[in-house]
Design a protein around this motif. Sequence first.
Motif, PDB file in Angstrom:
ATOM      1  N   PHE A   1       1.861  14.199  -7.004  1.00  0.00           N
ATOM      2  CA  PHE A   1       0.804  15.077  -6.510  1.00  0.00           C
ATOM      3  C   PHE A   1       0.424  14.784  -5.062  1.00  0.00           C
ATOM      4  N   THR A   2       1.067  13.820  -4.447  1.00  0.00           N
ATOM      5  CA  THR A   2       0.829  13.504  -3.046  1.00  0.00           C
ATOM      6  C   THR A   2       1.953  12.617  -2.544  1.00  0.00           C
ATOM      7  N   PRO A   3       2.398  12.791  -1.297  1.00  0.00           N
ATOM      8  CA  PRO A   3       3.407  11.880  -0.745  1.00  0.00           C
ATOM      9  C   PRO A   3       2.850  10.512  -0.366  1.00  0.00           C
ATOM     10  N   LEU A   4       1.561  10.304  -0.561  1.00  0.00           N
ATOM     11  CA  LEU A   4       0.961   9.010  -0.224  1.00  0.00           C
ATOM     12  C   LEU A   4       1.344   7.915  -1.209  1.00  0.00           C
ATOM     13  N   ALA A   5       1.978   8.273  -2.316  1.00  0.00           N
ATOM     14  CA  ALA A   5       2.341   7.301  -3.346  1.00  0.00           C
ATOM     15  C   ALA A   5       3.636   6.590  -2.952  1.00  0.00           C
ATOM     16  N   CYS A   6       3.560   5.738  -1.953  1.00  0.00           N
ATOM     17  CA  CYS A   6       4.755   5.084  -1.408  1.00  0.00           C
ATOM     18  C   CYS A   6       5.512   4.287  -2.468  1.00  0.00           C
ATOM     19  N   GLU A   7       4.779   3.643  -3.383  1.00  0.00           N
ATOM     20  CA  GLU A   7       5.431   2.795  -4.370  1.00  0.00           C
ATOM     21  C   GLU A   7       6.104   3.584  -5.476  1.00  0.00           C
ATOM     22  N   SER A   8       6.032   4.912  -5.434  1.00  0.00           N
ATOM     23  CA  SER A   8       6.842   5.699  -6.357  1.00  0.00           C
ATOM     24  C   SER A   8       8.321   5.531  -6.048  1.00  0.00           C
ATOM     25  N   CYS A   9       8.645   5.159  -4.811  1.00  0.00           N
ATOM     26  CA  CYS A   9      10.035   4.907  -4.411  1.00  0.00           C
ATOM     27  C   CYS A   9      10.241   3.483  -3.897  1.00  0.00           C
ATOM     28  N   HIS A  10       9.283   2.971  -3.156  1.00  0.00           N
ATOM     29  CA  HIS A  10       9.458   1.697  -2.460  1.00  0.00           C
ATOM     30  C   HIS A  10       9.016   0.514  -3.306  1.00  0.00           C
ATOM     31  N   ALA A  11       9.638  -0.624  -3.054  1.00  0.00           N
ATOM     32  CA  ALA A  11       9.145  -1.880  -3.606  1.00  0.00           C
ATOM     33  C   ALA A  11       7.800  -2.197  -2.971  1.00  0.00           C
ATOM     34  N   LYS A  12       7.011  -2.960  -3.656  1.00  0.00           N
ATOM     35  CA  LYS A  12       5.667  -3.281  -3.190  1.00  0.00           C
ATOM     36  C   LYS A  12       5.720  -3.915  -1.805  1.00  0.00           C
ATOM     37  N   GLY A  13       4.943  -3.354  -0.873  1.00  0.00           N
ATOM     38  CA  GLY A  13       4.851  -3.896   0.478  1.00  0.00           C
ATOM     39  C   GLY A  13       5.993  -3.538   1.402  1.00  0.00           C
ATOM     40  N   LYS A  14       6.932  -2.673   0.941  1.00  0.00           N
ATOM     41  CA  LYS A  14       8.108  -2.326   1.748  1.00  0.00           C
ATOM     42  C   LYS A  14       8.006  -0.902   2.294  1.00  0.00           C
ATOM     43  N   TYR A  15       6.853  -0.552   2.857  1.00  0.00           N
ATOM     44  CA  TYR A  15       6.693   0.817   3.320  1.00  0.00           C
ATOM     45  C   TYR A  15       5.859   0.916   4.582  1.00  0.00           C
ATOM     46  N   ASP A  16       5.725  -0.170   5.308  1.00  0.00           N
ATOM     47  CA  ASP A  16       5.001  -0.103   6.573  1.00  0.00           C
ATOM     48  C   ASP A  16       5.968   0.214   7.724  1.00  0.00           C
ATOM     49  N   VAL A  17       5.449   0.301   8.944  1.00  0.00           N
ATOM     50  CA  VAL A  17       6.287   0.581  10.107  1.00  0.00           C
ATOM     51  C   VAL A  17       7.465  -0.396  10.134  1.00  0.00           C
ATOM     52  N   PRO A  18       8.687   0.090  10.308  1.00  0.00           N
ATOM     53  CA  PRO A  18       9.844  -0.801  10.237  1.00  0.00           C
ATOM     54  C   PRO A  18       9.783  -1.933  11.257  1.00  0.00           C
TER      55      PRO A  18
END
Length: 854
Positions: free
Chosen positions: A747-764
């Motif tokens: 329901f929102t693209p803000l759910a980063c952990e739906s794809c990413h491992a925990k903590g692996k979604y900040d600026v590269p």
Amino acid sequence: MKLTKLRSGRALVPLIALLALGAGMTGCSGDDGKNGAAGPAGPAGPGGATGATGATGATGPGADPLANVAAESCGTCHKGDGSYHQALYADYADSANKNLKLDLIDVQSTMVGANDYTLRMNFTIKDAVGNPVVDGNKLPSFNSPGQRTFYVVAYDSASDKFDKLLTFGANPSSGTCVANCSSGVIDDGAGNYHITLSKAPYDATTPPTGYTGTLAYGYVAKSAAVLVNKGHYRLYKDFASDGLVISGDVMTNAYDSAANLESCEKCHGKPYQKHGYREAKVANLPDWVACKTCHYDTRPGSDPIWQVMVNDPYDWATGGNGYVNGDESGQVIAKYQYVANVMNDTHMSHAMEFPYPQSMANCNTCHEGKLARVINDAQFTITTCKSCHAVEGKDAWAGQKYDEPRAPALMELWSDAGVTWHSNTGNCNECHKTGGVAKTFGQYHSGYNKMIYNASGQRYDELHKVAVDSVAFNATTNVLNIKLSATNTATKPVVTVNFYGYDTKDFYISGHTADGHAGTDATTGCWSARSARWGGCVLEYTLGANLDDVATDANTTKNNNLLFAEVAPTTPGKWEVNLDLTKYVQPASTKTPTTASPTLASIPALIASGVINKAEIAVLPTLAISGQTVAIDAVSKTVDLKAGGAFVDNYHQGTDEIAPVKGCDACHDQLATNFHSPAYGGSVIVCRTCHTPTNGGSHLEMQSRSIDSYAHSIHMFQYFDTNSVDFAEPVAKARYERHIEHTLPYFTPLACESCHAKGKYDVPDQSQSLPGLLSASYTLKNTDRAIGSVPAYVTGAGSRACGSCHRAEMINEDAAGDLASLNAHVAQNGVLLNNTAPNSYLYGVIDKVMSIFK
């Protein structure tokens, strides 16, 4: 025709503050140099006339476009923004157990007359620590876009039927009360509230005739607590719901759904809340019962448009309303009428409206362990069939078969089978039954995707495995020796070799990229089955029988790849191949901006210089069982070339993975079975060997082909190959506009952990991620798009990865000003070089930026 902007107001992060950081804009490519001075004036002509102007001098040397290239500054101001996105989603996901608590106390009934009752529902609202929430009559703090909704419904345990819905409106009815008139919520003080319903047709405190129980359900959410408000989706940080058994056997003979609640949670998040706020699991009620209060078993369907989308797309696209009677009643015609129970609304929305990411024939996804209840003779009715299949499917009759995962039209199936006398109104199980004259439901649908499961429901990726057994690298000869194996000897493996750059997570040279061989035969070139010609060689090799063989072409009786030499196998299911890296020719596309180095150095030279230290050896397996290509997992191993090819554990995978494949498979079941081919599933690392930052998006304009840019823009519902859409054609235009309106199923693209491992979604981290290439914009057909011509750009890792979400949204919105501002901001605070041919700055930028760290 103007391309409609449908998605305004949905920016993930406000750009105003972001752009304020780069208010002073500078150009992103060098000056071409000044024109030479004008030549001297000619001698005076006859009569004193001025002589001809001399020729223009040669163009001076331009400024080096790489001279000012530096690392991005994204992390300076946007550090932790990914965590901020995820924190907003986490606030919503925890909303049902956090700041509010709703308790339904009881429902009281007063008889006024025959079939005329006044019902009073009493409830309390408290905060997280138990303090009463005092809000006043009508719950003003819960007004729209908040929630304050209460239901009563009757239940029959013998038939699992829900009906006789009573809705307690939050606002009092106006005018003369005829039926079901609400008082609106009354504040009784100290967090106690009640709401009454006049002219109710039955006494809810006892089961009505034909039913065995009654129940109540309610939910509240504060207006100020809305985190996302888009269309039917509202996500709140302060939300509460509750259930109440009023009478009868609602719990003792509880409703048991044939669907699993956990199935919804896999793709929609936990807790599963339809529309973001209607929970399927509610305290004091069996699972799904809260859903059934609204989707009760006689509710007329309100979305016949779902069927029209696939049955008569032209009528849907043009708004012809051919599904409504031609009188003033607005009544839906019979063939599109349906009951909006949970089965119909779920099947129809997923099979007809949403881009469901797997085959609808994979019933096991939602009904695991319960298939016998859904695939049996009793369920083989036209109602069940029409919940997934269109009947006519008029666009299919024009020769356009439905793409997976849509179900084909019934009339199309009947035509193919020569049984067009079938009816779309009768019951299929009159003939289709055990002992009947036709196949049973179970014979048509096993309930399993035949690519993923066998007839017994066993997954092929669990039954059959492939492995990279060993790798050895000879630094003197520059030959890689690779040994592979498969548990099923009929497997045909493709081995690919890919080289990491500067010890980052990204590939400097992808095994999928054709090299510079330009031969015309097996001696000077490699055969490409994709383009059916001789040309560049790839760092890929099909072992054993070549999957791309053409039996009638003598040149393709073997895998003609000059780079590889296969060792004759001695044991079934085991293979060995040698790759001579000295034979790889850097393609012209890897040229650098300097004349001294028109192309990249050879792979052996790049290894010697330390630009390349590691490689990823991947295996893409193809296996056919009984004529069906099945899905078994691709695998890979990271090897250290400086250590003779020794395996490297957990290199941006395993315990250090960025995006676990289980996140993909939660929605796709087995990644790549409904795109690419089954051989590509099972590993995000293997996806990355092709989806590299060194290529622009081949189907997605203004994006990189890297897996981060691709996955982000796809899940933001940017359209593939928009240049192929004729916006003058109503169905094509409508399908485009419908597609870009979809939202990630969380329901929102803000759910980063739906794809990413925990903590692996900040600026590269730029020391671990390479700059990349963005494709140019498309020229669209028959539409006046505000976004004009945007060139191919070389850009930094943050712009490529994080920027892909924002860029996709701006493309969908046709927000030309926002896109221009984003690009200007990136140019000012990072890297954005126009890479339109003959420019070729990619590897120059990579080398320049990575020299800062290595």
